[in-house]
Design a protein around this motif. Structure first.
Motif, mmCIF file in Angstrom:
data_model
loop_
_atom_site.group_PDB
_atom_site.id
_atom_site.type_symbol
_atom_site.label_atom_id
_atom_site.label_comp_id
_atom_site.label_asym_id
_atom_site.label_seq_id
_atom_site.Cartn_x
_atom_site.Cartn_y
_atom_site.Cartn_z
ATOM 1 N N ARG A 1 -23.414 32.661 13.654
ATOM 2 C CA ARG A 1 -24.614 33.042 12.920
ATOM 3 C C ARG A 1 -25.778 33.078 13.894
ATOM 4 O O ARG A 1 -25.712 32.479 14.981
ATOM 5 C CB ARG A 1 -24.912 32.071 11.777
ATOM 6 C CG ARG A 1 -23.928 32.156 10.627
ATOM 7 C CD ARG A 1 -24.527 31.698 9.313
ATOM 8 N NE ARG A 1 -25.491 32.684 8.790
ATOM 9 C CZ ARG A 1 -25.957 32.680 7.534
ATOM 10 N NH1 ARG A 1 -25.542 31.747 6.685
ATOM 11 N NH2 ARG A 1 -26.820 33.573 7.128
ATOM 12 N N MET A 2 -26.849 33.753 13.500
ATOM 13 C CA MET A 2 -27.997 33.894 14.389
ATOM 14 C C MET A 2 -29.267 33.394 13.724
ATOM 15 O O MET A 2 -29.437 33.470 12.496
ATOM 16 C CB MET A 2 -28.174 35.355 14.817
ATOM 17 C CG MET A 2 -27.148 35.829 15.828
ATOM 18 S SD MET A 2 -27.467 37.522 16.383
ATOM 19 C CE MET A 2 -29.042 37.320 17.228
ATOM 20 N N VAL A 3 -30.177 32.901 14.590
ATOM 21 C CA VAL A 3 -31.488 32.428 14.150
ATOM 22 C C VAL A 3 -32.538 33.087 15.044
ATOM 23 O O VAL A 3 -32.401 33.083 16.280
ATOM 24 C CB VAL A 3 -31.603 30.893 14.255
ATOM 25 C CG1 VAL A 3 -32.986 30.432 13.824
ATOM 26 C CG2 VAL A 3 -30.525 30.222 13.413
ATOM 27 N N THR A 4 -33.556 33.649 14.442
ATOM 28 C CA THR A 4 -34.632 34.274 15.220
ATOM 29 C C THR A 4 -35.952 33.558 14.935
ATOM 30 O O THR A 4 -36.020 32.671 14.070
ATOM 31 C CB THR A 4 -34.745 35.772 14.895
ATOM 32 O OG1 THR A 4 -35.607 36.393 15.841
ATOM 33 C CG2 THR A 4 -35.239 35.994 13.480
ATOM 34 N N VAL B 1 -21.167 25.821 10.684
ATOM 35 C CA VAL B 1 -22.255 26.717 11.079
ATOM 36 C C VAL B 1 -23.253 26.884 9.932
ATOM 37 O O VAL B 1 -24.463 27.059 10.168
ATOM 38 C CB VAL B 1 -21.681 28.078 11.545
ATOM 39 C CG1 VAL B 1 -21.271 28.963 10.372
ATOM 40 C CG2 VAL B 1 -22.677 28.793 12.444
ATOM 41 N N GLU B 2 -22.797 26.816 8.691
ATOM 42 C CA GLU B 2 -23.708 26.852 7.553
ATOM 43 C C GLU B 2 -24.614 25.620 7.545
ATOM 44 O O GLU B 2 -25.807 25.707 7.249
ATOM 45 C CB GLU B 2 -22.913 26.938 6.249
ATOM 46 C CG GLU B 2 -22.209 28.261 6.023
ATOM 47 C CD GLU B 2 -23.172 29.374 5.634
ATOM 48 O OE1 GLU B 2 -23.830 29.920 6.550
ATOM 49 O OE2 GLU B 2 -23.270 29.676 4.439
ATOM 50 N N VAL C 1 -24.297 18.291 13.946
ATOM 51 C CA VAL C 1 -23.199 18.864 13.163
ATOM 52 C C VAL C 1 -21.847 18.447 13.743
ATOM 53 O O VAL C 1 -20.894 18.189 12.992
ATOM 54 C CB VAL C 1 -23.329 20.393 13.112
ATOM 55 C CG1 VAL C 1 -22.102 21.019 12.465
ATOM 56 C CG2 VAL C 1 -24.582 20.787 12.341
ATOM 57 N N MET C 2 -21.751 18.374 15.075
ATOM 58 C CA MET C 2 -20.486 17.931 15.679
ATOM 59 C C MET C 2 -20.158 16.508 15.241
ATOM 60 O O MET C 2 -19.001 16.187 14.927
ATOM 61 C CB MET C 2 -20.556 17.994 17.207
ATOM 62 C CG MET C 2 -19.242 17.569 17.880
ATOM 63 S SD MET C 2 -19.264 17.715 19.676
ATOM 64 C CE MET C 2 -20.389 16.387 20.115
ATOM 65 N N LEU C 3 -21.157 15.629 15.192
ATOM 66 C CA LEU C 3 -20.918 14.263 14.736
ATOM 67 C C LEU C 3 -20.569 14.230 13.254
ATOM 68 O O LEU C 3 -19.638 13.532 12.834
ATOM 69 C CB LEU C 3 -22.152 13.401 14.997
ATOM 70 C CG LEU C 3 -22.495 13.088 16.454
ATOM 71 C CD1 LEU C 3 -23.845 12.395 16.543
ATOM 72 C CD2 LEU C 3 -21.417 12.236 17.104
ATOM 73 N N GLU C 4 -21.308 14.993 12.462
ATOM 74 C CA GLU C 4 -21.138 14.934 11.013
ATOM 75 C C GLU C 4 -19.818 15.558 10.568
ATOM 76 O O GLU C 4 -19.076 14.983 9.778
ATOM 77 C CB GLU C 4 -22.314 15.637 10.330
ATOM 78 C CG GLU C 4 -22.315 15.485 8.815
ATOM 79 C CD GLU C 4 -23.545 16.115 8.193
ATOM 80 O OE1 GLU C 4 -23.999 15.619 7.161
ATOM 81 O OE2 GLU C 4 -24.057 17.121 8.748
ATOM 82 N N TYR C 5 -19.503 16.750 11.062
ATOM 83 C CA TYR C 5 -18.323 17.490 10.620
ATOM 84 C C TYR C 5 -17.137 17.355 11.570
ATOM 85 O O TYR C 5 -16.022 17.743 11.213
ATOM 86 C CB TYR C 5 -18.671 18.973 10.471
ATOM 87 C CG TYR C 5 -19.444 19.300 9.222
ATOM 88 C CD1 TYR C 5 -18.828 19.888 8.129
ATOM 89 C CD2 TYR C 5 -20.798 19.021 9.129
ATOM 90 C CE1 TYR C 5 -19.531 20.206 6.972
ATOM 91 C CE2 TYR C 5 -21.518 19.316 7.987
ATOM 92 C CZ TYR C 5 -20.878 19.909 6.911
ATOM 93 O OH TYR C 5 -21.589 20.194 5.768
ATOM 94 N N GLY C 6 -17.370 16.851 12.779
ATOM 95 C CA GLY C 6 -16.291 16.803 13.764
ATOM 96 C C GLY C 6 -15.989 18.169 14.348
ATOM 97 O O GLY C 6 -14.950 18.356 14.991
#
Length: 795
Positions: free
Chosen positions: A231-234, A385-386, A267-272
């Motif tokens: 996904r992208m963020v601007t 990613v969400e 997010v890596m910590l939360e969702y693995g």
């Protein structure tokens, strides 16, 4: 895997009423072993928020200040400081008398140039913090807490988020779901039978456009990339993350950097699910290609090191070059900078084996690679990613473009396992109802439909009934399973062969021998060392496919060289004598069979001043007697190339050849650099097992006396004692109880080529006293047989 309890209490399942001790004990019993746990506030004690009520210049110093500090008590305390950034009304961390700081620093009251100081005002470093934790602070002064939502008297541990417990779990590799806060929260909720709160990420989106207008993703390496989601963020605004997010990262050992990078780590910590953020302006042509590296391709990673890649390594690239090492670390050429305006979020699932091999080859194992190695759930990339985009909107650090690019190359097959309550109860030794089993599985978020268990994708370890039984057993409580007697006997014991081996070892040691153990892997040169003929079948040995070296490249077919090697080593150490034995296997290839025969051999080896052929023969006979082996015969042989041709005998029991005994050939001894005579015996112990006498039975003591008769006769030199004993025993009949040689004579009165042997014979009957006629009858039979078979003449 580290877990801070405040995070799961606030977000997933409230266990604040459970003590730390109860929590770690329950989780360990539940199957999630706790390695260690510690309070974050253990090192900082008696440090409070203070308000500077007044501040005056120290009378005896041009740089110190005397402060009156309100710490929530009845009266302010006086603290002297040398910091120049403190002013009246500031809130500051105050380490009071008898306080402790990180590193074991003990603060007590004292005097500074005549003024009493009841503690110390603290900066970030004294509290174990950095500018990454509190970007608005300064390093070379006192930390000013005016913006930290605190009041005088508050414990500084609560202000900085240290009022928490860090629990370190030892996660097994078959549970990749537990390498995340959500996974451990799920386990915690099930362990305490409490419902778990779930949060579904919600991304509102913006009118900034669509990702499909700006980015294209290709994944030619389909075998190495199971899924690639983006996904992208601007309109990105790079800034420090909020305090709550920084504190959660720090509690889990992650250094805060900036809001975008912190979101990926969070997010890596939360969702693995490992994530990465690319600066879009460095993605050439707006295209991401997930491909294998080319041989010699170069990539500078985020740590500043130049990596020389090899073919087959998985990289994230654009149209021109690699911009990241897939699943391990991003490239320096696409790093998030302070002026980054558009970000590409990557949430992917890569082949765990490929990631591990690349990380090992480059020597750069990271948190991300460690998770990918465990083969994490490919269905987690989209929720992760969400969640990252939701956090972007929550923190106000950018506008999320509409749309998700999701390249899916592998979908785990839906697995079902039948719920079999009866079998599970039989395995566990319990009486758990089917309804309770379903309840336990539902607590673990494992759905059940009828008799079918629908295994979720995040649980790859559930494949069989036994796996389900384990989940039910730990949920029921291993401590609650009733103790029952075993239905099957677990009594072990030694096999008859093992008992015989043990007995043989005891007999050898009682005779002064020391046991040795040698390798079964040997060098092909041993055959030449013992003078084995080139056409000998023993040279046909099994070759090791991956030997450590040529010296250990084949499986031995004869045990003698190993014994000689150890005897040679003792001789080289100037040991004057040695008596060694080994119970070992040899490996004899068999035509038409993939596996060799593996007979056990008993090998004796000795040298020294008092060692002779007959000494070794007597010791071997003592071993045979102790093992109750049938009587052995010894036949002289001169065709064994490893032994002295005149001092070697073949050992035979009950007509079966079981080995050799003799002096080692001088040329063989020379090959091993052994000076003097060496004697060895090789006995096939496997054959010996079947050549034992029957178990002894009780026999009463004889009622009638024994008659002893001596017998002396002349015979040819070629006649052996064994030949003579065999003839005497066979001809004497049932009255013979024993025969023993007591003399051999050569000399005056004995013709050339002859010798005189004298035997003592014991005669006895079980039902009467023997008469002279009985004795004479036996003697006559024996003399007649000796004359007929051996040409012997009575002296």
């Amino acid at each position: 895997m580290k877990l801070n309890r405040k995070w799961i209490n606030e977000e997933f399942v409230d266990l604040s009423h459970i003590s730390d001790k109860e929590y770690v004990e329950t989780m360990t019993i539940f199957g999630q072993k706790v390695e260690t746990w510690e309070r974050m506030d253990a090192e900082i004690r008696n440090v409070l928020v203070g308000k500077v009520v007044s501040i005056v210049r120290h009378e005896n110093s041009d740089h110190m200040w005397v402060c009156q500090v309100d710490v929530g008590g009845e009266e302010p305390v006086q603290i002297v400081t040398g910091a120049q950034n403190v002013k009246e009304g500031d809130l500051v961390p105050a380490a009071l008398h008898n306080s402790y700081l990180p590193g074991g620093v003990h603060i007590t009251k004292g005097k500074l140039r005549g003024e009493v100081s009841n503690g110390m005002l603290c900066g970030l470093e004294e509290l174990g913090l950095t500018l990454n934790d509190y970007p608005d602070a300064i390093l070379d002064g006192i930390w000013i807490l005016n913006d930290e939502d605190c009041k005088p008297g508050d414990d500084i541990n609560k202000v900085i988020g240290n009022d928490d417990t860090i629990v370190d779990f030892e996660i097994t590799n078959n549970r990749p779901d537990c390498y995340s806060i959500i996974g451990l929260a799920r386990e915690s909720a099930a362990a305490f039978a409490l419902p778990m709160k779930h949060h579904e990420p919600v991304v509102k989106g913006s009118d900034a456009g669509s990702i499909f207008e700006k980015l294209d993703v290709e994944v030619p390496a389909t075998e190495l990339c199971n899924r690639y989601t983006s996904r992208m963020v601007t309109n990105v605004k790079i800034a420090p993350s909020p305090k709550w997010l920084r504190q959660r990262l720090r509690a889990n050992g992650v250094r805060p950097i900036n809001n975008i990078v912190d979101i990926t780590n969070y997010v890596m910590l939360e969702y693995g699910q490992p994530m990465h953020a690319f600066d879009y302006r460095y993605v050439s042509s707006g295209k991401i290609v997930v491909r294998e590296a080319e041989e010699g391709e170069i990539l500078t990673t985020l740590d500043g090191n130049v990596r020389n890649l090899k073919a087959g390594m998985l990289v994230i690239a654009d149209d021109e070059h690699a911009i990241g090492l897939a699943g391990i670390m991003g490239g320096e050429n696409s790093e998030i900078m302070d002026d980054t305006k558009t970000v590409v979020f990557e949430s992917a699932n890569f082949n765990g084996t490929s990631i591990r091999q690349t990380a090992l080859a480059l020597g750069m194992r990271t948190d991300a690679s460690g998770k990918f190695e465990k083969n994490i759930d490919p269905m987690m990339t989209v929720p992760a990613v969400e969640r990252a985009c939701e956090l972007v909107e929550m923190l106000g650090c950018g506008d999320v473009l509409d749309g998700i690019i999701d390249v899916l190359n592998y979908v785990p097959e839906a697995k079902t396992v039948k719920l079999e309550p009866e079998k599970i109860n039989n395995l566990l030794g319990t009486q758990i109802s089917a309804e309770d089993m379903v309840k336990y599985l539902n607590l673990l978020e494992i759905p059940v439909e009828g008799d079918n268990i629908l295994v979720p994708s995040f649980r790859p370890d559930l494949n069989h009934m036994a796996d389900i039984a384990e989940e039910i057993g730990r949920s029921f409580g291993y401590n609650e399973i009733p103790t029952t007697e075993l239905k099957l006997s677990t009594q072990g014991g030694y096999s008859p062969m093992m008992l015989l081996e043990s007995k043989a070892g005891s007999l050898c040691r009682s005779l002064g021998y020391n046991e040795i153990i040698t390798y079964s892997f040997v060098s092909p040169t041993i055959f030449d060392q013992i003078r084995l003929p080139q056409d000998s079948s023993l040279r046909n040995a099994l070759r090791i496919q991956n030997p450590l070296g040529e010296d250990t490249s084949i499986m031995r077919t004869i045990a003698l060289p190993s014994m000689l090697d150890i005897l040679a080593r003792n001789s080289a150490y100037h040991n004057k004598s040695a008596k060694l034995y080994e119970m070992t296997k040899i490996y004899l290839p068999t035509d038409g069979d993939a596996l060799p025969r593996e007979p056990k051999m008993l090998v004796l080896g000795t040298y020294g001043a008092n060692e002779t052929f007959f000494t070794l023969k007597g010791e071997l006979e003592a071993i045979f007697a102790g093992l109750r082996v049938k009587k052995a015969s010894y036949t002289a042989v001169n065709d064994n190339p490893s032994y002295h041709p005149g001092r070697c005998a073949k050992v035979t029991v009950d007509g079966i050849d079981i080995g050799f005994i003799g002096q080692i050939h001088p040329l063989v001894a020379q090959n091993y650099d052994i000076d003097g005579d060496v004697y060895c015996a090789e006995i096939n112990f496997t054959q010996l097992f079947d050549l034992r006498l029957a178990d002894p039975t009780y026999t009463p003591l004889p009622k009638y006396p024994t008659v002893t008769r001596d017998l002396s006769f002349l015979c040819d030199e070629a006649v052996t004692v064994a030949n003579a004993e065999e003839v005497i025993t066979a001809s004497a009949g049932k009255l013979l109880r024993g025969v023993k040689l007591f003399d051999i004579y050569r000399g005056t009165g004995v013709p050339e080529g002859k010798k005189s042997m004298a035997f003592s014979m014991e005669l006895r009957a079980d039902d009467r006293t023997l008469t002279d006629a009985d004795s004479e009858g036996v003697m006559t039979k024996v003399l007649s047989a000796l004359s007929e078979k051996l040409g012997a003449v009575q002296r």
